[in-house]
Scaffold this motif. Structure first.
Motif, PDB file in Angstrom:
ATOM      1  N   LEU A  13     -37.464 -10.380  -7.691  1.00  0.00           N
ATOM      2  CA  LEU A  13     -36.119 -10.202  -8.236  1.00  0.00           C
ATOM      3  C   LEU A  13     -35.143  -9.683  -7.190  1.00  0.00           C
ATOM      4  CD1 LEU A  13     -37.021  -8.678 -11.717  1.00  0.00           C
ATOM      5  CD2 LEU A  13     -36.232 -11.011 -11.239  1.00  0.00           C
ATOM      6  N   CYS A  14     -35.616  -8.798  -6.319  1.00  0.00           N
ATOM      7  CA  CYS A  14     -34.746  -8.313  -5.234  1.00  0.00           C
ATOM      8  C   CYS A  14     -34.337  -9.481  -4.337  1.00  0.00           C
ATOM      9  CB  CYS A  14     -35.480  -7.240  -4.441  1.00  0.00           C
ATOM     10  SG  CYS A  14     -34.494  -6.435  -3.161  1.00  0.00           S
ATOM     11  N   LEU A  15     -35.277 -10.355  -4.029  1.00  0.00           N
ATOM     12  CA  LEU A  15     -34.964 -11.541  -3.236  1.00  0.00           C
ATOM     13  C   LEU A  15     -33.933 -12.408  -3.948  1.00  0.00           C
ATOM     14  CD1 LEU A  15     -35.484 -13.495  -0.860  1.00  0.00           C
ATOM     15  CD2 LEU A  15     -37.384 -14.445  -2.211  1.00  0.00           C
ATOM     16  N   ALA A  16     -34.126 -12.639  -5.246  1.00  0.00           N
ATOM     17  CA  ALA A  16     -33.199 -13.491  -5.990  1.00  0.00           C
ATOM     18  C   ALA A  16     -31.795 -12.888  -6.019  1.00  0.00           C
ATOM     19  CB  ALA A  16     -33.713 -13.702  -7.416  1.00  0.00           C
ATOM     20  N   GLN A  17     -31.693 -11.572  -6.162  1.00  0.00           N
ATOM     21  CA  GLN A  17     -30.378 -10.931  -6.161  1.00  0.00           C
ATOM     22  C   GLN A  17     -29.641 -11.182  -4.849  1.00  0.00           C
ATOM     23  OE1 GLN A  17     -28.493  -9.287  -8.285  1.00  0.00           O
ATOM     24  NE2 GLN A  17     -29.827  -8.689  -9.984  1.00  0.00           N
ATOM     25  N   ARG A  18     -30.329 -11.022  -3.723  1.00  0.00           N
ATOM     26  CA  ARG A  18     -29.685 -11.203  -2.423  1.00  0.00           C
ATOM     27  C   ARG A  18     -29.335 -12.674  -2.190  1.00  0.00           C
ATOM     28  NH1 ARG A  18     -26.350  -8.692   0.758  1.00  0.00           N
ATOM     29  NH2 ARG A  18     -25.299 -10.693   0.537  1.00  0.00           N
ATOM     30  N   LEU A  19     -30.218 -13.579  -2.560  1.00  0.00           N
ATOM     31  CA  LEU A  19     -29.934 -15.001  -2.366  1.00  0.00           C
ATOM     32  C   LEU A  19     -28.717 -15.430  -3.176  1.00  0.00           C
ATOM     33  CD1 LEU A  19     -33.528 -16.568  -2.328  1.00  0.00           C
ATOM     34  CD2 LEU A  19     -32.070 -15.998  -0.373  1.00  0.00           C
ATOM     35  N   ARG A  20     -28.598 -14.903  -4.408  1.00  0.00           N
ATOM     36  CA  ARG A  20     -27.419 -15.244  -5.220  1.00  0.00           C
ATOM     37  C   ARG A  20     -26.148 -14.795  -4.507  1.00  0.00           C
ATOM     38  NH1 ARG A  20     -28.014 -16.488 -10.834  1.00  0.00           N
ATOM     39  NH2 ARG A  20     -25.756 -16.544 -10.897  1.00  0.00           N
ATOM     40  N   GLN A  21     -26.156 -13.591  -3.935  1.00  0.00           N
ATOM     41  CA  GLN A  21     -24.970 -13.102  -3.229  1.00  0.00           C
ATOM     42  C   GLN A  21     -24.648 -13.961  -2.011  1.00  0.00           C
ATOM     43  OE1 GLN A  21     -23.634  -9.046  -3.176  1.00  0.00           O
ATOM     44  NE2 GLN A  21     -25.757  -8.357  -3.477  1.00  0.00           N
ATOM     45  N   ASP A  22     -25.691 -14.554  -1.407  1.00  0.00           N
ATOM     46  CA  ASP A  22     -25.495 -15.375  -0.215  1.00  0.00           C
ATOM     47  C   ASP A  22     -25.170 -16.830  -0.554  1.00  0.00           C
ATOM     48  OD1 ASP A  22     -26.032 -13.233   1.459  1.00  0.00           O
ATOM     49  OD2 ASP A  22     -28.175 -13.636   1.520  1.00  0.00           O
ATOM     50  N   GLY A  23     -25.090 -17.151  -1.836  1.00  0.00           N
ATOM     51  CA  GLY A  23     -24.783 -18.513  -2.236  1.00  0.00           C
ATOM     52  C   GLY A  23     -25.930 -19.484  -2.049  1.00  0.00           C
ATOM     53  N   ILE A  24     -27.153 -18.978  -1.977  1.00  0.00           N
ATOM     54  CA  ILE A  24     -28.339 -19.832  -1.827  1.00  0.00           C
ATOM     55  C   ILE A  24     -28.944 -20.051  -3.207  1.00  0.00           C
ATOM     56  CG2 ILE A  24     -30.676 -19.987  -0.849  1.00  0.00           C
ATOM     57  CD1 ILE A  24     -29.664 -18.299   1.497  1.00  0.00           C
ATOM     58  N   GLY A  25     -29.222 -21.294  -3.549  1.00  0.00           N
ATOM     59  CA  GLY A  25     -29.788 -21.612  -4.845  1.00  0.00           C
ATOM     60  C   GLY A  25     -31.162 -20.991  -5.015  1.00  0.00           C
ATOM     61  N   ARG A 329     -30.547 -16.557   5.273  1.00  0.00           N
ATOM     62  CA  ARG A 329     -29.085 -16.651   5.329  1.00  0.00           C
ATOM     63  C   ARG A 329     -28.555 -16.752   6.750  1.00  0.00           C
ATOM     64  NH1 ARG A 329     -29.321 -11.130   3.483  1.00  0.00           N
ATOM     65  NH2 ARG A 329     -28.661  -9.621   5.051  1.00  0.00           N
ATOM     66  N   ASP A 330     -29.393 -16.464   7.738  1.00  0.00           N
ATOM     67  CA  ASP A 330     -28.955 -16.589   9.120  1.00  0.00           C
ATOM     68  C   ASP A 330     -28.778 -18.045   9.539  1.00  0.00           C
ATOM     69  OD1 ASP A 330     -28.734 -13.909   9.513  1.00  0.00           O
ATOM     70  OD2 ASP A 330     -30.612 -13.668  10.624  1.00  0.00           O
ATOM     71  N   GLY A 331     -29.224 -18.969   8.676  1.00  0.00           N
ATOM     72  CA  GLY A 331     -29.024 -20.389   8.950  1.00  0.00           C
ATOM     73  C   GLY A 331     -30.074 -20.943   9.884  1.00  0.00           C
ATOM     74  N   ALA A 337     -37.014 -20.108  10.458  1.00  0.00           N
ATOM     75  CA  ALA A 337     -36.552 -18.926   9.726  1.00  0.00           C
ATOM     76  C   ALA A 337     -37.717 -18.249   9.013  1.00  0.00           C
ATOM     77  CB  ALA A 337     -35.465 -19.311   8.730  1.00  0.00           C
ATOM     78  N   LEU A 338     -38.555 -19.053   8.364  1.00  0.00           N
ATOM     79  CA  LEU A 338     -39.719 -18.487   7.676  1.00  0.00           C
ATOM     80  C   LEU A 338     -40.725 -17.918   8.663  1.00  0.00           C
ATOM     81  CD1 LEU A 338     -40.281 -21.078   4.809  1.00  0.00           C
ATOM     82  CD2 LEU A 338     -39.130 -18.861   4.706  1.00  0.00           C
ATOM     83  N   ARG A 339     -40.825 -18.529   9.841  1.00  0.00           N
ATOM     84  CA  ARG A 339     -41.737 -17.982  10.859  1.00  0.00           C
ATOM     85  C   ARG A 339     -41.264 -16.601  11.306  1.00  0.00           C
ATOM     86  NH1 ARG A 339     -41.604 -21.907  14.392  1.00  0.00           N
ATOM     87  NH2 ARG A 339     -43.300 -23.017  13.340  1.00  0.00           N
ATOM     88  N   ALA A 340     -39.959 -16.431  11.470  1.00  0.00           N
ATOM     89  CA  ALA A 340     -39.436 -15.122  11.858  1.00  0.00           C
ATOM     90  C   ALA A 340     -39.745 -14.085  10.783  1.00  0.00           C
ATOM     91  CB  ALA A 340     -37.932 -15.206  12.101  1.00  0.00           C
ATOM     92  N   TYR A 341     -39.564 -14.467   9.516  1.00  0.00           N
ATOM     93  CA  TYR A 341     -39.901 -13.561   8.410  1.00  0.00           C
ATOM     94  C   TYR A 341     -41.382 -13.215   8.429  1.00  0.00           C
ATOM     95  CZ  TYR A 341     -41.689 -12.508   3.763  1.00  0.00           C
ATOM     96  OH  TYR A 341     -42.395 -11.959   2.718  1.00  0.00           O
ATOM     97  N   GLU A 342     -42.253 -14.217   8.519  1.00  0.00           N
ATOM     98  CA  GLU A 342     -43.687 -13.961   8.452  1.00  0.00           C
ATOM     99  C   GLU A 342     -44.177 -13.129   9.636  1.00  0.00           C
ATOM    100  OE1 GLU A 342     -44.917 -17.938   5.858  1.00  0.00           O
ATOM    101  OE2 GLU A 342     -45.375 -17.858   8.012  1.00  0.00           O
TER     102      GLU A 342
END
Length: 372
Positions: A13-25, A329-331, A337-342
């Motif tokens: 849910l925390c992820l979904a909240q931030r993605l909504r603010q960033d305009g990501i579906g 969101r960094d584009g 992007a997922l590799r940087a996260y992981e």
């Protein structure tokens, strides 16, 4: 971009909240029928990592709601023996002391504003990566959902992890815990010493069994979390019996087990709210090496479930959400992007698993973490 999140726990849910603010579906799919379908615990402490993640993810009004529903316990963790003699204290700086929150209250805050993207009663059974890279998640009701990224935030029994990392192990810690509460009012407050209004107080018995207490005190809610933990060989029942015992029976068992402890501890256990008392078999992930990054990833207990002895499981899941949202969101291309996260998550997440296991082994008799 559309992100499929499997699991509506705190991290998802925390992820979904931030993605909504960033305009990501984003869409979130939760197997439980409602947010209160099963008991998952009571009090959480939210440390600096968790607070940063929530402040980043939540709209300002929801961040204020979080602060308004958080308690501020004393900054110490205190360890006592069964006669309430002092063993040791772990100090935290006042300015970095964790906040105490009620898990369900925090989950409700995180759900606010996401009503149109969170679907309950959606048990994920697996996923497929389609030609062109789109991902289809499949559900037990015969429906499916498609997206560009799939995030397994589906907890310690993660369906997504079993498919993505079939070699990853989740093992028994060798501890069993009962989770309960004592309502705080004029009648019960005197049961607890001043030490017990800190971040956490553990009363440890001669065989390593323990009673742990921690307060939640806000203008809206006031109770003391009160748990009991022990190794299974020190319990008079099997795991199967434990998991089907009533709250009244669980309380009676613990009263027998703390016979001879300080009378104050017995009185605290006598005041357990038996309607909300439930047992759990505590498990931990075994750290794994980095894997080949694709468009499916993991978050929270789905990848790094840990012993509660470190007190950072929820905070690490919230940190995952903030780290993943920032990477997306960094584009740029999705896989890098997922590799940087992981890369970041594997490092700090499994470090927390190791620290929590070491604390559990040192203080509570948890089994050592297996060598991966």
């Amino acid at each position: 971009m559309h992100v499929l999140v499997i699991g509506a726990g705190l991290g998802g849910l925390c992820l979904a909240q931030r993605l909504r603010q960033d305009g990501i579906g984003v869409s979130v799919h939760e197997r439980d029928a409602t947010p209160i379908f099963r008991r998952q615990g009571y009090r959480l402490h939210i440390n600096a990592d968790g607070q940063r993640a929530l402040r980043d993810a939540l709209p300002s009004r929801l961040w204020r709601s979080f602060l308004d529903t958080s308690g501020r316990p004393g900054p110490r963790s205190v360890f006592l023996d069964e006669r309430l003699g002092h063993r040791w204290t772990v100090e935290s700086a006042e300015e970095t002391a964790p906040l105490a929150v009620d898990r369900l209250t925090l989950r409700r805050i995180l759900l606010t504003g996401l009503e149109d993207v969170v679907a309950f009663g959606r048990r994920c059974t697996g996923y497929a990566i389609e030609p062109g890279g789109r991902i289809t998640a499949r559900f037990a009701d015969g429906t499916s959902a498609a997206g560009d990224v799939l995030v397994g935030a589906d907890g310690v029994n993660s369906v997504i992890r079993r498919r993505l990392l079939p070699h990853a192990q989740v093992v028994d810690t060798g501890l069993r815990q009962l989770y309960g509460t004592v309502p705080l009012d004029d009648r019960t407050r005197e049961l607890f010493t001043a030490d017990m209004f800190n971040v956490f107080t553990a009363v440890i018995g001669p065989n390593g069994s323990f009673v742990g207490v921690a307060p939640v005190e806000t203008p809206h809610l006031s109770y003391m979390t009160c748990g009991f933990g022990a190794r299974p060989e020190h319990l008079p029942c099997t795991d199967a019996d434990l998991l089907r015992m009533s709250g009244v029976d669980l309380r009676a068992m613990v009263l027998d087990l703390v016979d001879g402890w300080h009378p104050r501890i017995r009185r605290i256990v006598e005041h357990w709210d038996t309607a909300g008392l439930f047992p759990a078999v505590l498990r931990t992930s075994v750290p794994v090496d980095p894997w080949s990054t694709g468009t499916v990833t993991l978050l929270g207990d789905a990848v790094h479930a840990m012993s509660p002895a470190g007190g950072v499981g929820a905070n690490t899941a919230l940190r995952d959400a903030a780290t993943l949202a920032k990477a997306l969101r960094d584009g740029g291309p999705i896989v890098p992007a997922l590799r940087a996260y992981e890369t970041a998550m594997i490092d700090y997440g499994f470090a927390a698993v190791r620290r929590s296991a070491a604390n559990g082994h040192r203080f509570l008799g948890q089994d050592p973490l297996p060598v991966s």
